[in-house]
Design a protein around this motif. Structure first.
Motif, PDB file in Angstrom:
ATOM      1  N   ILE A 134       2.847  44.026  34.300  1.00  0.00           N
ATOM      2  CA  ILE A 134       2.679  45.380  33.758  1.00  0.00           C
ATOM      3  C   ILE A 134       2.858  46.413  34.862  1.00  0.00           C
ATOM      4  O   ILE A 134       3.534  47.434  34.669  1.00  0.00           O
ATOM      5  CB  ILE A 134       1.312  45.529  33.059  1.00  0.00           C
ATOM      6  CG1 ILE A 134       1.280  44.668  31.788  1.00  0.00           C
ATOM      7  CG2 ILE A 134       1.017  46.994  32.740  1.00  0.00           C
ATOM      8  CD1 ILE A 134      -0.090  44.519  31.173  1.00  0.00           C
ATOM      9  N   SER A 135       2.288  46.168  36.026  1.00  0.00           N
ATOM     10  CA  SER A 135       2.445  47.093  37.151  1.00  0.00           C
ATOM     11  C   SER A 135       3.912  47.208  37.560  1.00  0.00           C
ATOM     12  O   SER A 135       4.407  48.309  37.802  1.00  0.00           O
ATOM     13  CB  SER A 135       1.621  46.627  38.350  1.00  0.00           C
ATOM     14  OG  SER A 135       0.253  46.733  38.079  1.00  0.00           O
ATOM     15  N   SER A 138       5.797  49.245  34.868  1.00  0.00           N
ATOM     16  CA  SER A 138       5.400  50.642  34.669  1.00  0.00           C
ATOM     17  C   SER A 138       5.432  51.471  35.944  1.00  0.00           C
ATOM     18  O   SER A 138       5.413  52.702  35.872  1.00  0.00           O
ATOM     19  CB  SER A 138       4.006  50.705  34.043  1.00  0.00           C
ATOM     20  OG  SER A 138       3.037  50.211  34.944  1.00  0.00           O
ATOM     21  N   THR A 141       7.241  55.033  36.486  1.00  0.00           N
ATOM     22  CA  THR A 141       7.670  55.626  35.215  1.00  0.00           C
ATOM     23  C   THR A 141       6.760  56.795  34.875  1.00  0.00           C
ATOM     24  O   THR A 141       5.665  56.940  35.430  1.00  0.00           O
ATOM     25  CB  THR A 141       7.624  54.594  34.066  1.00  0.00           C
ATOM     26  OG1 THR A 141       6.269  54.225  33.814  1.00  0.00           O
ATOM     27  CG2 THR A 141       8.449  53.352  34.394  1.00  0.00           C
ATOM     28  N   ARG A 143       5.101  57.145  32.286  1.00  0.00           N
ATOM     29  CA  ARG A 143       3.947  56.645  31.544  1.00  0.00           C
ATOM     30  C   ARG A 143       3.022  55.750  32.389  1.00  0.00           C
ATOM     31  O   ARG A 143       2.083  55.176  31.868  1.00  0.00           O
ATOM     32  CB  ARG A 143       4.420  55.860  30.326  1.00  0.00           C
ATOM     33  CG  ARG A 143       5.303  56.675  29.406  1.00  0.00           C
ATOM     34  CD  ARG A 143       5.159  56.223  27.992  1.00  0.00           C
ATOM     35  NE  ARG A 143       6.129  56.744  27.072  1.00  0.00           N
ATOM     36  CZ  ARG A 143       6.321  58.000  26.729  1.00  0.00           C
ATOM     37  NH1 ARG A 143       5.631  58.925  27.295  1.00  0.00           N
ATOM     38  NH2 ARG A 143       7.218  58.340  25.825  1.00  0.00           N
ATOM     39  N   GLU A 144       3.263  55.667  33.681  1.00  0.00           N
ATOM     40  CA  GLU A 144       2.477  54.783  34.551  1.00  0.00           C
ATOM     41  C   GLU A 144       0.974  55.078  34.471  1.00  0.00           C
ATOM     42  O   GLU A 144       0.172  54.177  34.288  1.00  0.00           O
ATOM     43  CB  GLU A 144       2.956  54.908  35.996  1.00  0.00           C
ATOM     44  CG  GLU A 144       2.175  54.050  36.966  1.00  0.00           C
ATOM     45  CD  GLU A 144       2.654  54.203  38.401  1.00  0.00           C
ATOM     46  OE1 GLU A 144       2.144  53.459  39.247  1.00  0.00           O
ATOM     47  OE2 GLU A 144       3.516  55.061  38.678  1.00  0.00           O
ATOM     48  N   VAL A 147      -0.479  54.077  31.048  1.00  0.00           N
ATOM     49  CA  VAL A 147      -0.573  52.615  30.948  1.00  0.00           C
ATOM     50  C   VAL A 147      -1.814  52.123  31.684  1.00  0.00           C
ATOM     51  O   VAL A 147      -2.569  51.285  31.175  1.00  0.00           O
ATOM     52  CB  VAL A 147       0.708  51.942  31.501  1.00  0.00           C
ATOM     53  CG1 VAL A 147       0.514  50.451  31.700  1.00  0.00           C
ATOM     54  CG2 VAL A 147       1.899  52.211  30.583  1.00  0.00           C
TER      55      VAL A 147
END
Length: 192
Positions: A134-135, A138, A141, A143-144, A147
């Motif tokens: 996931i890291s 994201s 980005t 949306r980091e 998230v």
């Protein structure tokens, strides 16, 4: 901490790993414990095979109560695609063995431990493969931040669920709560 060099890689065994082992041996049968370690070795072998396949090499191996972290050599051309491949290879090795054992008609604890290891390692904690994926996906980005906030809420919910399991199921479920708290705490200390 015990530190040795194996094939050029610094291998460090932390005290928390020894404590974790002592607790496992106190709570479970030796056959189950040996199966657990075999599953862990298979999982890490999946990562190492993928790492070698992508041309990577190991610089460090940290073994602690939270798991095994393999550090790779800096340099060369490491892409996000190759990192993703390496991260997915550990759980994939466990799932593949689970499927093969199921096809052969074996549904015992070793098969179940492989499935559990694959699912556990895909949980959204940075110290586990799922959180690292996931890291990776994201990072950088727009949306980091969102998230990471959602993942924090999910992790807190997992602690609440684990506490409810202890309340309703008794002390047998305590390792779930301890793991949820330890993983959450580990993620807080690893935050950038």
């Amino acid at each position: 901490m015990i530190s040795i060099r194996i094939c050029g890689a610094a291998v460090r065994v932390h005290f928390s790993f020894l404590v974790f082992n002592a607790l496992i041996f106190l709570m479970r049968s030796s056959g189950l414990v040996l199966s657990f370690y075999a599953v862990c070795l298979l999982h890490e072998a999946g990562h190492l095979t993928a790492l070698r396949h992508t041309g990577g090499s190991i610089s460090t191996v940290d073994v602690s109560g939270a798991g095994i972290v393999i550090g790779t050599q800096k340099g060369g051309r490491v892409t996000d695609k190759s990192r993703l491949y390496v991260l997915l290879a550990g759980p994939a090795a466990n799932i593949l063995l689970y499927v093969l054992l199921s096809i052969c008609g074996y549904h015992g604890s070793f098969a179940q431990l492989n499935l559990i290891a694959a699912v556990y390692n895909m949980l959204p904690y940075r110290s586990l493969d799922g959180g690292a994926i996931i890291s990776l996906l994201s990072l950088g980005t727009v949306r980091e931040r969102a998230v990471m906030h959602i993942l924090t809420a999910v992790k807190l919910f997992m602690i609440v669920l684990s506490a409810a399991a202890v309340y309703y199921c008794g002390r047998e479920a305590f390792p779930l709560l301890a793991a949820a708290i330890a993983l959450f705490t580990g993620d807080i200390t690893r935050s950038p």
